[in-house]
Scaffold this motif. Structure first.
Motif, short mmCIF file in Angstrom:
data_model
loop_
_atom_site.label_atom_id
_atom_site.label_comp_id
_atom_site.label_asym_id
_atom_site.label_seq_id
_atom_site.Cartn_x
_atom_site.Cartn_y
_atom_site.Cartn_z
N ILE A 2 -55.84 -29.05 -4.85
CA ILE A 2 -55.65 -27.94 -4.13
C ILE A 2 -56.74 -27.38 -3.40
O ILE A 2 -57.83 -27.22 -4.30
CB ILE A 2 -54.73 -26.91 -5.00
N ASN A 3 -56.58 -26.95 -2.35
CA ASN A 3 -57.73 -26.38 -1.62
C ASN A 3 -57.68 -24.59 -2.08
O ASN A 3 -56.73 -24.30 -2.15
CB ASN A 3 -57.37 -26.68 -0.09
N THR A 4 -58.87 -24.22 -2.18
CA THR A 4 -58.95 -22.89 -2.90
C THR A 4 -59.85 -22.16 -1.83
O THR A 4 -60.63 -22.62 -1.14
CB THR A 4 -59.46 -23.09 -4.07
N MET A 5 -59.43 -20.87 -1.85
CA MET A 5 -59.97 -20.02 -0.82
C MET A 5 -61.38 -19.41 -1.70
O MET A 5 -61.40 -18.78 -2.75
CB MET A 5 -59.44 -18.78 -0.43
N ASN A 6 -62.56 -19.30 -1.03
CA ASN A 6 -63.63 -18.68 -1.61
C ASN A 6 -63.82 -17.18 -1.55
O ASN A 6 -63.41 -16.45 -0.54
CB ASN A 6 -65.03 -19.07 -0.91
N GLN A 19 -60.11 -8.86 -14.06
CA GLN A 19 -59.35 -9.66 -14.88
C GLN A 19 -58.03 -10.43 -14.40
O GLN A 19 -57.84 -11.76 -14.78
CB GLN A 19 -59.09 -9.18 -16.29
N ALA A 20 -57.25 -9.67 -13.62
CA ALA A 20 -55.90 -10.24 -13.38
C ALA A 20 -56.20 -11.44 -12.38
O ALA A 20 -55.46 -12.37 -12.20
CB ALA A 20 -54.89 -9.27 -12.57
N LEU A 21 -57.36 -11.23 -11.48
CA LEU A 21 -57.74 -12.34 -10.66
C LEU A 21 -58.33 -13.34 -11.30
O LEU A 21 -57.67 -14.72 -11.06
CB LEU A 21 -58.54 -11.85 -9.71
N THR A 33 -61.20 -19.56 -5.50
CA THR A 33 -62.25 -19.60 -6.62
C THR A 33 -63.29 -18.34 -6.23
O THR A 33 -63.74 -18.25 -5.36
CB THR A 33 -63.20 -20.97 -6.01
N ILE A 34 -63.44 -17.84 -7.41
CA ILE A 34 -64.27 -16.70 -7.33
C ILE A 34 -65.85 -17.05 -7.36
O ILE A 34 -66.08 -17.55 -8.36
CB ILE A 34 -63.80 -15.45 -8.48
N GLY A 46 -66.92 -5.26 -16.54
CA GLY A 46 -66.36 -6.43 -15.51
C GLY A 46 -67.33 -7.72 -15.49
O GLY A 46 -66.81 -8.80 -15.36
N LEU A 47 -68.42 -7.35 -15.52
CA LEU A 47 -69.61 -8.47 -15.50
C LEU A 47 -69.61 -9.21 -16.71
O LEU A 47 -69.61 -10.87 -16.59
CB LEU A 47 -71.07 -7.90 -15.40
N GLU A 48 -69.22 -8.71 -17.81
CA GLU A 48 -68.88 -9.45 -19.12
C GLU A 48 -67.67 -10.50 -18.77
O GLU A 48 -67.53 -11.65 -19.33
CB GLU A 48 -68.81 -8.60 -20.16
N ARG A 49 -66.83 -9.69 -18.10
CA ARG A 49 -65.37 -10.53 -18.13
C ARG A 49 -65.81 -11.85 -17.11
O ARG A 49 -65.00 -12.81 -17.49
CB ARG A 49 -64.29 -9.83 -17.38
N ALA A 50 -66.66 -11.63 -16.22
CA ALA A 50 -66.95 -12.61 -15.32
C ALA A 50 -67.78 -13.80 -15.94
O ALA A 50 -67.47 -14.86 -16.04
CB ALA A 50 -67.73 -12.21 -13.94
N LYS A 51 -68.64 -13.36 -17.02
CA LYS A 51 -69.58 -14.38 -17.71
C LYS A 51 -68.75 -15.21 -18.63
O LYS A 51 -68.87 -16.32 -18.79
CB LYS A 51 -70.77 -13.45 -18.19
N LEU A 52 -67.69 -14.41 -19.25
CA LEU A 52 -66.99 -15.18 -19.90
C LEU A 52 -66.03 -16.24 -19.37
O LEU A 52 -65.51 -17.19 -20.10
CB LEU A 52 -65.99 -14.15 -20.87
N ALA A 53 -65.50 -15.97 -18.29
CA ALA A 53 -64.72 -16.97 -17.42
C ALA A 53 -65.56 -17.90 -16.69
O ALA A 53 -65.46 -18.88 -16.10
CB ALA A 53 -63.97 -16.23 -16.54
N GLY A 54 -67.11 -18.09 -16.92
CA GLY A 54 -68.05 -18.90 -16.37
C GLY A 54 -68.35 -18.69 -14.76
O GLY A 54 -68.53 -19.63 -14.02
N ILE A 55 -68.00 -17.39 -14.18
CA ILE A 55 -68.12 -17.00 -13.04
C ILE A 55 -69.70 -16.29 -12.79
O ILE A 55 -70.08 -15.51 -13.64
CB ILE A 55 -66.97 -16.07 -12.46
#
Length: 218
Positions: A2-6, A19-21, A33-34, A46-55
């Motif tokens: 699937i093509n994803t949008m940056n 987090q919903a995103l 793709t975030i 929110g930065l921790e949320r991103a790091k936990l998701a590998g973003i």
């Protein structure tokens, strides 16, 4: 495949809409793709949320700049290195300069806790209760130079109950934000939602001023 949008997401706080995103990206209900989560505050959870998701994350402290313009120019440099097709403001508590908003015009959206055009700015829940309104809600809108004034893409309506406080109302509105924000991002990623001259456009048809009502509790 699937093509994803940056996508690049800007935050200043806890990041529940972020987090919903993230959840939508991880379970593949959102074709995105975030590329980075950027905050003007190093302690934003929110930065921790991103790091936990590998973003990837970036921090740019606005206090380190002597003007709003200088900060926004530095932000543009960071954002553009990720080549985003969409910039998402998920609780980014900064007033943006006209140059910044023009740079991303038509590809930047924001979530606002009111039924725009009512209650632009802050303290929306308190203002709605004090005005004696019977309903309140949230809006996803395209970002323009006018603060909280761009074309509305989607709204959710929440009744104001007799014993509501700003806090109880905010909790119910936030639940709806977590529904309409990812849905708006999904429609944009699918190239179904765009910004027209005076309105949001869905599947080639101009939407009314309130945008698409994803649910209505009237």
């Amino acid at each position: 495949m699937i093509n994803t949008m940056n996508v690049v997401v800007l935050i200043s706080g806890g990041g529940t809409n972020l987090q919903a995103l993230i959840d939508g990206q991880l379970d593949k209900t959102l074709p995105i793709t975030i590329q980075s989560v950027i905050s003007n505050k190093a302690d934003a959870y929110g930065l921790e949320r991103a790091k936990l998701a590998g973003i990837n994350t970036d921090v740019l402290d606005h206090k380190a700049f002597d003007s709003r313009e200088a900060f926004d120019q530095a932000m543009i440099k960071i954002i553009d290195q990720y080549k985003p097709e969409l910039v998402v403001l998920a609780g980014f508590m900064r007033i943006l300069t006209p140059e910044f908003t023009r740079h991303y015009l038509g590809r930047m959206i924001n979530i606002h806790p009111s039924l725009l055009p009512k209650y632009q700015g802050l303290h929306t829940h308190k203002r709605a209760i004090e005005a004696g309104d019977k309903e309140h809600g949230c809006s996803v809108h395209f970002v323009t130079e006018e603060l909280d004034g761009g074309p509305v893409a989607m709204q959710a309506v929440v009744p104001i109950e007799k014993n509501d406080t700003p806090e109880t109302l905010a909790t119910r509105v936030l639940t709806q934000e977590h529904i309409i924000f990812p849905e708006s991002v999904k429609l944009f990623a699918e190239k179904r939602l765009t910004m027209g001259e005076n309105s949001s456009v869905l599947d080639g048809t101009a939407l009314p001023a309130h945008g698409l009502l994803i649910n209505n509790f009237k």
